[in-house]
Structure formats: C-alpha cells, structure tokens
Design a protein around this motif. Sequence first.
Motif, short mmCIF file in Angstrom:
data_model
loop_
_atom_site.label_atom_id
_atom_site.label_comp_id
_atom_site.label_asym_id
_atom_site.label_seq_id
_atom_site.Cartn_x
_atom_site.Cartn_y
_atom_site.Cartn_z
N LEU A 119 0.85 -1.18 0.00
CA LEU A 119 0.00 0.00 0.00
C LEU A 119 0.89 1.24 0.00
O LEU A 119 1.82 1.34 0.82
CB LEU A 119 -0.90 0.00 1.24
N ILE A 120 0.62 2.17 -0.88
CA ILE A 120 1.36 3.43 -0.92
C ILE A 120 0.60 4.42 -0.04
O ILE A 120 -0.50 4.85 -0.38
CB ILE A 120 1.50 3.96 -2.36
N ARG A 121 1.19 4.77 1.10
CA ARG A 121 0.50 5.59 2.10
C ARG A 121 0.74 7.09 1.94
O ARG A 121 -0.11 7.89 2.33
CB ARG A 121 0.91 5.17 3.51
N ALA A 122 1.91 7.49 1.45
CA ALA A 122 2.20 8.92 1.36
C ALA A 122 3.33 9.16 0.38
O ALA A 122 4.14 8.27 0.11
CB ALA A 122 2.57 9.47 2.74
N LEU A 123 3.36 10.37 -0.15
CA LEU A 123 4.50 10.78 -0.96
C LEU A 123 4.74 12.28 -0.82
O LEU A 123 3.87 13.04 -0.38
CB LEU A 123 4.36 10.37 -2.43
N GLU A 124 5.94 12.68 -1.19
CA GLU A 124 6.34 14.08 -1.21
C GLU A 124 6.10 14.63 -2.61
O GLU A 124 6.72 14.16 -3.57
CB GLU A 124 7.81 14.21 -0.83
N PRO A 125 5.21 15.60 -2.78
CA PRO A 125 4.90 16.11 -4.12
C PRO A 125 6.14 16.68 -4.81
O PRO A 125 6.95 17.37 -4.20
CB PRO A 125 3.88 17.22 -3.84
N GLU A 126 6.27 16.35 -6.10
CA GLU A 126 7.40 16.85 -6.90
C GLU A 126 6.95 17.44 -8.22
O GLU A 126 7.54 18.41 -8.70
CB GLU A 126 8.37 15.70 -7.21
N ALA A 127 5.94 16.85 -8.85
CA ALA A 127 5.53 17.26 -10.19
C ALA A 127 4.02 17.49 -10.24
O ALA A 127 3.26 16.78 -9.59
CB ALA A 127 5.92 16.19 -11.22
N GLY A 128 3.61 18.50 -10.99
CA GLY A 128 2.20 18.79 -11.13
C GLY A 128 1.55 19.30 -9.85
O GLY A 128 0.36 19.05 -9.61
N ILE A 129 2.31 20.01 -9.04
CA ILE A 129 1.80 20.47 -7.75
C ILE A 129 0.56 21.35 -7.88
O ILE A 129 -0.39 21.18 -7.11
CB ILE A 129 2.93 21.14 -6.94
N PRO A 130 0.50 22.29 -8.84
CA PRO A 130 -0.75 23.07 -8.99
C PRO A 130 -1.97 22.19 -9.24
O PRO A 130 -3.06 22.46 -8.72
CB PRO A 130 -0.46 23.99 -10.18
N THR A 131 -1.80 21.13 -10.02
CA THR A 131 -2.91 20.20 -10.26
C THR A 131 -3.32 19.49 -8.97
O THR A 131 -4.52 19.34 -8.68
CB THR A 131 -2.51 19.16 -11.32
N MET A 132 -2.33 19.06 -8.19
CA MET A 132 -2.62 18.42 -6.91
C MET A 132 -3.38 19.37 -5.99
O MET A 132 -4.35 18.97 -5.33
CB MET A 132 -1.34 17.98 -6.22
N ILE A 133 -2.93 20.61 -5.90
CA ILE A 133 -3.59 21.60 -5.06
C ILE A 133 -5.04 21.79 -5.48
O ILE A 133 -5.96 21.84 -4.64
CB ILE A 133 -2.82 22.94 -5.10
N ASP A 134 -5.27 21.85 -6.78
CA ASP A 134 -6.63 22.01 -7.29
C ASP A 134 -7.50 20.80 -6.96
O ASP A 134 -8.64 20.94 -6.51
CB ASP A 134 -6.58 22.24 -8.80
N ARG A 135 -6.95 19.61 -7.15
CA ARG A 135 -7.72 18.38 -6.88
C ARG A 135 -8.04 18.23 -5.40
O ARG A 135 -9.09 17.71 -5.04
CB ARG A 135 -6.94 17.16 -7.36
N ARG A 136 -7.11 18.65 -4.55
CA ARG A 136 -7.28 18.49 -3.12
C ARG A 136 -7.92 19.70 -2.45
O ARG A 136 -8.29 19.64 -1.29
CB ARG A 136 -5.91 18.21 -2.46
#
Length: 196
Positions: free
Chosen positions: A103-120
């Motif tokens: 199971l992948i529980r966590a990661l440190e964002p590196e790429a596409g951070i604006p997209t992640m911020i929008d999705r979250r």
Amino acid sequence: MTHAAGAIGAAPLTGPDLTRFFERDAIAVARDLLGCHLRVGDVGGRITETEAYFPDDAASHAFRGPTPRNGAMFGKPGNVYIYRIYGMHWCVNFVCTTGSAVLIRALEPEAGIPTMIDRRNNDALTQLCSGPGKLCQALGIDLSLNDRLLDRPPFSISPSAPVEIVAGKRIGITKNAEAPWRFGISGSRYLSKPFR
C-alpha cells in the motif's frame, strides 16, 4: 537502515526490470519503494511511506483468495491494485509476489503540484499526499486505473538513491495489527502519521 534502489534521475522501471523489482517479498519491496519516484501522468512525487501485505495476513484483501474485487492482487508483479475504503477514498497498492502487495500511504509532491492543489482544494504541501486517500485524490487515481502494470500509461515508477528507513505498526487495521510492516523515510515531513 538504508537501501540502494538506484540513482536519482534513474530511468523508469519497465519490462523485466519492473518484474524483478516487484517479484520479491512484500516487506523488501515496501522498503525499497521508499524514495522511488511515482508518476501518474504529469503529477507525482517521491514515495515516503508504505505498508506490506501478504496472502496469509488476516489484514490483507487477499486472505480469502481471489474475488472480483481483489483480482488485481493476483496479477503480475508490478500490477496496480486499487480499492475504495469507507465508501469514499481510493487506495493504491502495487503487487509483489502473487497475493502480496504494498500500500502506498504517502508521498512528497514533486511534479504537477498546482494540479494536486486544485484536486485536493488544499495548498499545504505536507497535506497533499499525507495518507492513501489524499494521495489518490491528488494523483487522480481511481478504479479506472486498476489492474494495469506500472510501466503502462499513465503510470511510471523510477528507482531512487538510498534513504534512511523507519518501521512501525500498520495503521487503521484490527487484524494482525501488531505486525511492524509500515515503513517510512526517516525524518520526512510527508507522512500520514509520525512514527513512534
């Protein structure tokens, strides 16, 4: 402890290399995934926390054998297994030997951070992928990506430089809860919960 899983900037694992990496004991894979770089399309980051599961582990979805829901866990090494928890959150796992997964529980964002911020709808970097459900939301992972190999679009996974690893009990389970099969990058701020 550290592991040597390759070098920063290494090419993504594909074909036989992907199989060799994942066709091993789930604990070894869970440890070696730490620091690896996961991409889903244009978004992704460095894996910071994992949990190992085995087919004879009462906490595993594979414990009672193959079903329509868990069929991807019985696929090839490096296969992706996605499921929903609490009726609302997706979780992503990578298959090791048959019926074993990480199971992948966590990661440190590196790429596409604006997209992640929008999705979250959250701009706190340490909170974007700090748990399996948050991670899937940030990376756009849902059931449509289930049961495909990590060297097939939109996925890619690349080895990492060595990292220092900490271990502890898995989170959010009641069966076999004492097993110390949760692993993280020591000192990382990008975890679902701190290690004791």
